[in-house]
Design a protein around this motif. Structure first.
Motif, PDB file in Angstrom:
ATOM      1  N   GLU A 195      -7.173   3.429 -47.739  1.00  0.00           N
ATOM      2  CA  GLU A 195      -8.059   4.573 -47.526  1.00  0.00           C
ATOM      3  C   GLU A 195      -8.448   5.215 -48.870  1.00  0.00           C
ATOM      4  O   GLU A 195      -7.594   5.567 -49.687  1.00  0.00           O
ATOM      5  CB  GLU A 195      -7.383   5.623 -46.649  1.00  0.00           C
ATOM      6  N   GLY A 196      -9.753   5.324 -49.095  1.00  0.00           N
ATOM      7  CA  GLY A 196     -10.249   5.953 -50.309  1.00  0.00           C
ATOM      8  C   GLY A 196     -10.086   5.117 -51.561  1.00  0.00           C
ATOM      9  O   GLY A 196     -10.415   5.571 -52.667  1.00  0.00           O
ATOM     10  N   ALA A 197      -9.595   3.887 -51.433  1.00  0.00           N
ATOM     11  CA  ALA A 197      -9.416   3.016 -52.600  1.00  0.00           C
ATOM     12  C   ALA A 197     -10.754   2.443 -53.062  1.00  0.00           C
ATOM     13  O   ALA A 197     -11.750   2.482 -52.337  1.00  0.00           O
ATOM     14  CB  ALA A 197      -8.447   1.885 -52.265  1.00  0.00           C
ATOM     15  N   ASP A 198     -10.783   1.897 -54.264  1.00  0.00           N
ATOM     16  CA  ASP A 198     -11.999   1.294 -54.811  1.00  0.00           C
ATOM     17  C   ASP A 198     -11.672  -0.122 -55.260  1.00  0.00           C
ATOM     18  O   ASP A 198     -10.906  -0.323 -56.212  1.00  0.00           O
ATOM     19  CB  ASP A 198     -12.502   2.112 -55.994  1.00  0.00           C
ATOM     20  N   VAL A 199     -12.223  -1.113 -54.557  1.00  0.00           N
ATOM     21  CA  VAL A 199     -12.015  -2.520 -54.916  1.00  0.00           C
ATOM     22  C   VAL A 199     -13.331  -3.155 -55.377  1.00  0.00           C
ATOM     23  O   VAL A 199     -13.480  -4.376 -55.342  1.00  0.00           O
ATOM     24  CB  VAL A 199     -11.405  -3.317 -53.745  1.00  0.00           C
ATOM     25  N   THR A 200     -14.248  -2.347 -55.849  1.00  0.00           N
ATOM     26  CA  THR A 200     -15.540  -2.845 -56.317  1.00  0.00           C
ATOM     27  C   THR A 200     -15.340  -3.875 -57.420  1.00  0.00           C
ATOM     28  O   THR A 200     -14.607  -3.647 -58.392  1.00  0.00           O
ATOM     29  CB  THR A 200     -16.401  -1.683 -56.861  1.00  0.00           C
ATOM     30  N   GLY A 201     -15.972  -5.014 -57.262  1.00  0.00           N
ATOM     31  CA  GLY A 201     -15.893  -6.069 -58.270  1.00  0.00           C
ATOM     32  C   GLY A 201     -14.629  -6.893 -58.221  1.00  0.00           C
ATOM     33  O   GLY A 201     -14.454  -7.824 -59.009  1.00  0.00           O
ATOM     34  N   ALA A 202     -13.715  -6.574 -57.301  1.00  0.00           N
ATOM     35  CA  ALA A 202     -12.456  -7.318 -57.203  1.00  0.00           C
ATOM     36  C   ALA A 202     -12.704  -8.703 -56.602  1.00  0.00           C
ATOM     37  O   ALA A 202     -13.634  -8.901 -55.816  1.00  0.00           O
ATOM     38  CB  ALA A 202     -11.449  -6.561 -56.356  1.00  0.00           C
ATOM     39  N   ARG A 203     -11.884  -9.651 -56.964  1.00  0.00           N
ATOM     40  CA  ARG A 203     -11.969 -10.987 -56.390  1.00  0.00           C
ATOM     41  C   ARG A 203     -11.187 -10.991 -55.083  1.00  0.00           C
ATOM     42  O   ARG A 203      -9.957 -10.789 -55.081  1.00  0.00           O
ATOM     43  CB  ARG A 203     -11.386 -12.028 -57.345  1.00  0.00           C
ATOM     44  N   LEU A 204     -11.889 -11.225 -53.969  1.00  0.00           N
ATOM     45  CA  LEU A 204     -11.291 -11.104 -52.641  1.00  0.00           C
ATOM     46  C   LEU A 204     -11.245 -12.440 -51.894  1.00  0.00           C
ATOM     47  O   LEU A 204     -11.153 -12.463 -50.676  1.00  0.00           O
ATOM     48  CB  LEU A 204     -12.071 -10.066 -51.818  1.00  0.00           C
ATOM     49  N   ARG A 205     -11.276 -13.519 -52.599  1.00  0.00           N
ATOM     50  CA  ARG A 205     -11.267 -14.833 -51.962  1.00  0.00           C
ATOM     51  C   ARG A 205      -9.920 -15.080 -51.269  1.00  0.00           C
ATOM     52  O   ARG A 205      -8.863 -15.048 -51.896  1.00  0.00           O
ATOM     53  CB  ARG A 205     -11.515 -15.918 -53.011  1.00  0.00           C
ATOM     54  N   PHE A 206      -9.992 -15.293 -49.965  1.00  0.00           N
ATOM     55  CA  PHE A 206      -8.814 -15.569 -49.122  1.00  0.00           C
ATOM     56  C   PHE A 206      -7.819 -14.400 -49.077  1.00  0.00           C
ATOM     57  O   PHE A 206      -6.664 -14.580 -48.694  1.00  0.00           O
ATOM     58  CB  PHE A 206      -8.085 -16.839 -49.560  1.00  0.00           C
ATOM     59  N   THR A 207      -8.240 -13.204 -49.453  1.00  0.00           N
ATOM     60  CA  THR A 207      -7.374 -12.036 -49.322  1.00  0.00           C
ATOM     61  C   THR A 207      -7.141 -11.740 -47.847  1.00  0.00           C
ATOM     62  O   THR A 207      -8.054 -11.825 -47.038  1.00  0.00           O
ATOM     63  CB  THR A 207      -8.013 -10.811 -49.994  1.00  0.00           C
ATOM     64  N   ASN A 208      -5.925 -11.391 -47.482  1.00  0.00           N
ATOM     65  CA  ASN A 208      -5.593 -11.141 -46.079  1.00  0.00           C
ATOM     66  C   ASN A 208      -5.544  -9.641 -45.829  1.00  0.00           C
ATOM     67  O   ASN A 208      -4.674  -8.934 -46.345  1.00  0.00           O
ATOM     68  CB  ASN A 208      -4.239 -11.779 -45.740  1.00  0.00           C
ATOM     69  N   PHE A 209      -6.513  -9.160 -45.001  1.00  0.00           N
ATOM     70  CA  PHE A 209      -6.614  -7.742 -44.669  1.00  0.00           C
ATOM     71  C   PHE A 209      -6.245  -7.469 -43.215  1.00  0.00           C
ATOM     72  O   PHE A 209      -6.665  -6.481 -42.640  1.00  0.00           O
ATOM     73  CB  PHE A 209      -8.044  -7.243 -44.899  1.00  0.00           C
ATOM     74  N   GLN A 210      -5.449  -8.327 -42.602  1.00  0.00           N
ATOM     75  CA  GLN A 210      -5.140  -8.171 -41.185  1.00  0.00           C
ATOM     76  C   GLN A 210      -4.428  -6.848 -40.915  1.00  0.00           C
ATOM     77  O   GLN A 210      -3.367  -6.566 -41.478  1.00  0.00           O
ATOM     78  CB  GLN A 210      -4.268  -9.330 -40.701  1.00  0.00           C
ATOM     79  N   GLY A 211      -5.041  -6.002 -40.090  1.00  0.00           N
ATOM     80  CA  GLY A 211      -4.461  -4.723 -39.731  1.00  0.00           C
ATOM     81  C   GLY A 211      -4.505  -3.683 -40.843  1.00  0.00           C
ATOM     82  O   GLY A 211      -3.857  -2.640 -40.734  1.00  0.00           O
ATOM     83  N   THR A 212      -5.287  -3.952 -41.896  1.00  0.00           N
ATOM     84  CA  THR A 212      -5.362  -3.020 -43.025  1.00  0.00           C
ATOM     85  C   THR A 212      -6.297  -1.856 -42.701  1.00  0.00           C
ATOM     86  O   THR A 212      -7.387  -2.051 -42.173  1.00  0.00           O
ATOM     87  CB  THR A 212      -5.858  -3.753 -44.291  1.00  0.00           C
ATOM     88  N   TYR A 213      -5.877  -0.651 -43.040  1.00  0.00           N
ATOM     89  CA  TYR A 213      -6.686   0.543 -42.811  1.00  0.00           C
ATOM     90  C   TYR A 213      -7.557   0.774 -44.042  1.00  0.00           C
ATOM     91  O   TYR A 213      -7.037   0.978 -45.153  1.00  0.00           O
ATOM     92  CB  TYR A 213      -5.778   1.747 -42.558  1.00  0.00           C
ATOM     93  N   MET A 214      -8.901   0.753 -43.850  1.00  0.00           N
ATOM     94  CA  MET A 214      -9.816   0.762 -44.988  1.00  0.00           C
ATOM     95  C   MET A 214     -10.860   1.873 -44.911  1.00  0.00           C
ATOM     96  O   MET A 214     -11.957   1.744 -45.432  1.00  0.00           O
ATOM     97  CB  MET A 214     -10.506  -0.610 -45.104  1.00  0.00           C
ATOM     98  N   LYS A 215     -10.524   2.993 -44.296  1.00  0.00           N
ATOM     99  CA  LYS A 215     -11.485   4.089 -44.201  1.00  0.00           C
ATOM    100  C   LYS A 215     -11.871   4.591 -45.591  1.00  0.00           C
ATOM    101  O   LYS A 215     -11.019   4.827 -46.449  1.00  0.00           O
ATOM    102  CB  LYS A 215     -10.883   5.233 -43.386  1.00  0.00           C
ATOM    103  N   ASN A 216     -13.193   4.741 -45.793  1.00  0.00           N
ATOM    104  CA  ASN A 216     -13.742   5.262 -47.056  1.00  0.00           C
ATOM    105  C   ASN A 216     -13.349   4.424 -48.271  1.00  0.00           C
ATOM    106  O   ASN A 216     -13.288   4.913 -49.409  1.00  0.00           O
ATOM    107  CB  ASN A 216     -13.329   6.717 -47.298  1.00  0.00           C
ATOM    108  N   CYS A 217     -13.098   3.151 -48.042  1.00  0.00           N
ATOM    109  CA  CYS A 217     -12.766   2.241 -49.140  1.00  0.00           C
ATOM    110  C   CYS A 217     -14.052   1.682 -49.742  1.00  0.00           C
ATOM    111  O   CYS A 217     -14.890   1.129 -49.014  1.00  0.00           O
ATOM    112  CB  CYS A 217     -11.866   1.112 -48.647  1.00  0.00           C
ATOM    113  N   SER A 218     -14.196   1.778 -51.043  1.00  0.00           N
ATOM    114  CA  SER A 218     -15.380   1.241 -51.710  1.00  0.00           C
ATOM    115  C   SER A 218     -15.156  -0.219 -52.065  1.00  0.00           C
ATOM    116  O   SER A 218     -14.154  -0.572 -52.700  1.00  0.00           O
ATOM    117  CB  SER A 218     -15.668   2.013 -52.998  1.00  0.00           C
TER     118      SER A 218
END
Length: 224
Positions: A195-218
């Protein structure tokens, strides 16, 4: 001239003494070296100092491989460029400590407090930091690949350009964390909070977000 003669004679005596013992002058000098101590803790590899008070101490550039600092007070300690490979820092207080470019291969930081610590460009592999606190810490450019980081807290931490490839970060707290340009390839973030984190420009290949809370995440994926 008299002073120069005395210095020359002193040097010759050191060399002669070393030759008598079958040692080089450098080896003889090394025999006189002793590791530093702080509050009764000998600061050398494999040292055993659980619960020691090393707060604010200068431990920079030391070889502390395999040391036992479990439950120790290392608050505000200078650990820049220190070799902590295989060291035990479980439940240690490292809040506000400076570990810039420290070596943390297979280091045990389970349940340690590293809030507001500086871990810029640390080198690690297989770091054990389950349940550790990194709140407000600066981990810019840190290499944390393959880290065991389950249930760790990274609230308001800076992880910009950090390498978290294949790290286990399940159930982690990453509220308002700065993960811009980080390497999150194959990172496990199951049931974590971004929540509220910023992952802009991050490499997300095969990242596992199962059940991750991502409100207001950039920069977080929108298709989970």
């Amino acid at each position: 001239m008299a002073l120069r003669s005395k210095l020359l004679l002193s040097s010759l005596l050191v060399v002669a003494g070393a030759m008598t013992l079958g040692k080089s002058p450098r080896a003889a000098e090394d025999d006189l070296w002793a590791p530093p101590e702080h509050n009764g803790c000998v600061l050398e590899a494999q040292t055993h100092c659980p619960g020691a008070d090393l707060s604010g101490a200068d431990l920079a550039n030391l070889d502390l491989r395999g040391a036992d600092f479990s439950n120790a007070n290392l608050r505000g300690t200078d650990l820049r460029h220190t070799d902590l490979r295989g060291a035990n820092l479980e439940r240690a207080d490292l809040s506000g400590a400076d570990l810039t470019r420290a070596t943390l291969y297979s280091t045990n930081l389970r349940s340690a407090d590293l809030s507001q610590a500086k871990l810029v460009a640390v080198q690690s592999w297989n770091l054990f930091a389950q349940n550790a606190r990194f709140d407000g810490a600066d981990l810019t450019g840190a290499d944390l690949q393959f880290g065991r980081l389950t249930r760790a807290s990274w609230q308001h931490a800076t992880l910009r350009a950090a390498n978290l490839e294949m790290a286990w970060m399940n159930k982690s707290k990453l509220q308002n964390a700065d993960l811009r340009d980080a390497n999150l390839q194959e990172t496990k973030l199951n049931l974590s909070t971004l929540e509220g984190a910023d992952v802009t420009g991050a490499r997300l290949r095969f990242t596992n977000f199962q059940g991750t809370y991502m409100k207001n995440c950039s920069g977080c994926p929108q298709d989970w």
